[in-house]
Design an enzyme around this catalytic site. Sequence first.
Site, PDB file in Angstrom:
ATOM      1  N   ASP A  95       0.894  -0.987  -0.082  1.00 59.24           N
ATOM      2  CA  ASP A  95      -0.090   0.178   0.056  1.00 59.24           C
ATOM      3  C   ASP A  95       1.008   1.294   0.078  1.00 59.24           C
ATOM      4  OD1 ASP A  95       1.034   0.210   2.531  1.00 59.24           O
ATOM      5  OD2 ASP A  95      -0.906  -0.203   3.557  1.00 59.24           O
ATOM      6  N   SER A  96       0.332   2.527  -0.200  1.00 55.25           N
ATOM      7  CA  SER A  96       1.020   3.720  -0.095  1.00 55.25           C
ATOM      8  C   SER A  96       1.651   4.035   1.125  1.00 55.25           C
ATOM      9  CB  SER A  96       0.246   4.621  -0.990  1.00 55.25           C
ATOM     10  OG  SER A  96      -0.669   4.985  -0.283  1.00 55.25           O
ATOM     11  N   GLY A  97       0.805   3.630   2.391  1.00 57.16           N
ATOM     12  CA  GLY A  97       1.131   4.371   3.682  1.00 57.16           C
ATOM     13  C   GLY A  97       0.080   5.607   3.563  1.00 57.16           C
ATOM     14  N   GLY A  98      -0.560   5.942   2.741  1.00 57.37           N
ATOM     15  CA  GLY A  98      -1.820   6.754   2.949  1.00 57.37           C
ATOM     16  C   GLY A  98      -2.601   6.589   4.003  1.00 57.37           C
ATOM     17  N   PHE A  99      -3.360   5.272   4.083  1.00 59.57           N
ATOM     18  CA  PHE A  99      -4.130   5.100   5.124  1.00 59.57           C
ATOM     19  C   PHE A  99      -3.644   5.094   6.529  1.00 59.57           C
ATOM     20  CE2 PHE A  99      -6.460   2.247   8.064  1.00 59.57           C
ATOM     21  CZ  PHE A  99      -7.797   2.575   7.530  1.00 59.57           C
ATOM     22  N   ASP A 152      -3.063   8.400  -1.986  1.00 60.19           N
ATOM     23  CA  ASP A 152      -4.133   8.724  -1.847  1.00 60.19           C
ATOM     24  C   ASP A 152      -4.731   9.421  -0.610  1.00 60.19           C
ATOM     25  OD1 ASP A 152      -4.424   6.402  -0.711  1.00 60.19           O
ATOM     26  OD2 ASP A 152      -6.679   6.407  -1.186  1.00 60.19           O
ATOM     27  N   GLN A 192     -11.881   6.855  -4.977  1.00 61.57           N
ATOM     28  CA  GLN A 192     -12.192   7.328  -3.780  1.00 61.57           C
ATOM     29  C   GLN A 192     -13.777   8.118  -3.922  1.00 61.57           C
ATOM     30  OE1 GLN A 192     -11.485   6.800  -0.836  1.00 61.57           O
ATOM     31  NE2 GLN A 192      -9.149   6.289  -0.958  1.00 61.57           N
ATOM     32  N   GLY A 244     -11.521   3.948   0.581  1.00 60.43           N
ATOM     33  CA  GLY A 244     -12.724   4.441   1.222  1.00 60.43           C
ATOM     34  C   GLY A 244     -13.687   3.385   1.783  1.00 60.43           C
ATOM     35  N   ASP A 269      -7.820  -7.683   0.647  1.00 59.32           N
ATOM     36  CA  ASP A 269      -6.838  -7.857   1.702  1.00 59.32           C
ATOM     37  C   ASP A 269      -7.554  -7.314   3.040  1.00 59.32           C
ATOM     38  OD1 ASP A 269      -5.351  -5.369   3.101  1.00 59.32           O
ATOM     39  OD2 ASP A 269      -6.537  -4.826   1.200  1.00 59.32           O
ATOM     40  N   CYS A 309     -12.677 -28.637   8.178  1.00 58.62           N
ATOM     41  CA  CYS A 309     -11.519 -28.089   7.455  1.00 58.62           C
ATOM     42  C   CYS A 309     -10.404 -29.154   7.837  1.00 58.62           C
ATOM     43  CB  CYS A 309     -11.097 -26.985   8.594  1.00 58.62           C
ATOM     44  SG  CYS A 309      -9.598 -26.159   8.061  1.00 58.62           S
ATOM     45  N   CYS A 336      -7.083 -28.374   7.534  1.00 57.16           N
ATOM     46  CA  CYS A 336      -5.728 -27.702   7.467  1.00 57.16           C
ATOM     47  C   CYS A 336      -4.887 -28.181   8.652  1.00 57.16           C
ATOM     48  CB  CYS A 336      -6.057 -26.045   7.914  1.00 57.16           C
ATOM     49  SG  CYS A 336      -6.133 -25.769   9.780  1.00 57.16           S
ATOM     50  N   CYS A 382      -6.405 -28.230  12.433  1.00 60.18           N
ATOM     51  CA  CYS A 382      -7.571 -28.937  12.278  1.00 60.18           C
ATOM     52  C   CYS A 382      -7.241 -30.479  12.395  1.00 60.18           C
ATOM     53  CB  CYS A 382      -8.602 -28.794  11.245  1.00 60.18           C
ATOM     54  SG  CYS A 382      -9.381 -26.920  11.705  1.00 60.18           S
ATOM     55  N   HIS A 393      -5.327 -21.543  10.813  1.00 55.73           N
ATOM     56  CA  HIS A 393      -6.397 -21.908  10.380  1.00 55.73           C
ATOM     57  C   HIS A 393      -7.296 -20.697   9.715  1.00 55.73           C
ATOM     58  CE1 HIS A 393     -10.445 -23.644  10.589  1.00 55.73           C
ATOM     59  NE2 HIS A 393     -10.771 -22.411  11.113  1.00 55.73           N
TER      60      HIS A 393
END
Length: 381
Positions: free
Chosen positions: A96-100, A150, A193, A220, A270, A308, A310, A313, A339
């Site tokens: 990500d850009s770091g903006g958030f 952004d 946005q 956003g 994500d 499951c 995995c 489990c 899990h």
Amino acid sequence: MSEPAIKYRLIKKEKHTGARLGEIITPHGTFPTPIFMPVGTQATVKAMSPEELEELGADIILSNTYHLWLRPGEDLVREAGGLHKFMNWHKGILTDSGGFQVFSLAELRNITEEGVHFKNHLNGHQMFLSPEKAIHIENALGADIMMSFDECPPFFESYDYIKKSVERTSRWAERGLKAHQNPETQALFGIVQGGGHKDLRQQSARDLVAMDFPGYSIGGLSVGESKAEMNHVLDFTTPLLPENKPRYLMGVGSPDALIDGVIRGVDMFDCVLPTRIARNGTCMTSHGRLVVKNAQYEHDFGPIDDQCDCYACRNYTRAYVRHLLKVNETMGIRLTSYHNLYFLTHLMQKIRQAILDDNLLEFREDFFDQYGLNVKNPKNF
């Protein structure tokens, strides 16, 4: 003209929804879409090794530009040969850009046309992040996919503020595009946005599509609005984006939101949710949320999820995992994290199969029913 860093191939569109089956080809491998990306904020997915991530089916992970800029610094990562070599992960990486993160420091920052002045949350030092600086850091980190810098305004900000923010984000996107040094090896996405306003989302998408980014993110959302409000925005936003490029909904990872996002044409997701709740002993299962730390599981010698297969489990019981968590043994967090990530990774596999079979709406109904969600009005996880 040079080849783009990534290519998106649309394989199939589901008959009854906006869902798409596809694949994205990157310098570090090809992965199927729709896909969920585990979050490795500081060049590691918490409690997981790269080998375990590969074993559970992860094909691309996300890392955080802001945190890696602060520690250990982009120059050290570049010296190490880039993020892939630094963390020994050989598949896809998105930064990500770091903006958030910067904009979440509401009490500590000041937005100008040039960029954002803010205080380092670790030591209080004054710092400055601009579109050019963010792209410089991301170029040094070397991820396959990068995000534009952004502004992410709160969903319920005033119309006038969000309009000015959208216009600034478009200007910043253009500046970032010009600053990008590695378009042949790193794909830079634009971020749409506009809050909950259809005309502002249209304006943002129109601006960014004209810049011809290799992919587009929807930002956003998942910032305090309801699931119904988020789905409403997706209903009118994803059709604005090119069909021949990937669409990425940022920060979304609850099972219901993943399914509903795919139905509306989203390809990539994500979220920190699966690992964050795992550290509190909360597991995603076929029957809904299960808090394995609860006393009722003290003598339960069944798996976390009886449907499951995995590693956790197959090999360990609820009683044992509960014991580990109660005595603060790291192994407990490792098992619940494994899990939850496996659960979402394999949920996406099932979604892709449902698209192939043209029965995604039936899949949604069955999943929501078993998971204990309201089919018509899904609640937050």
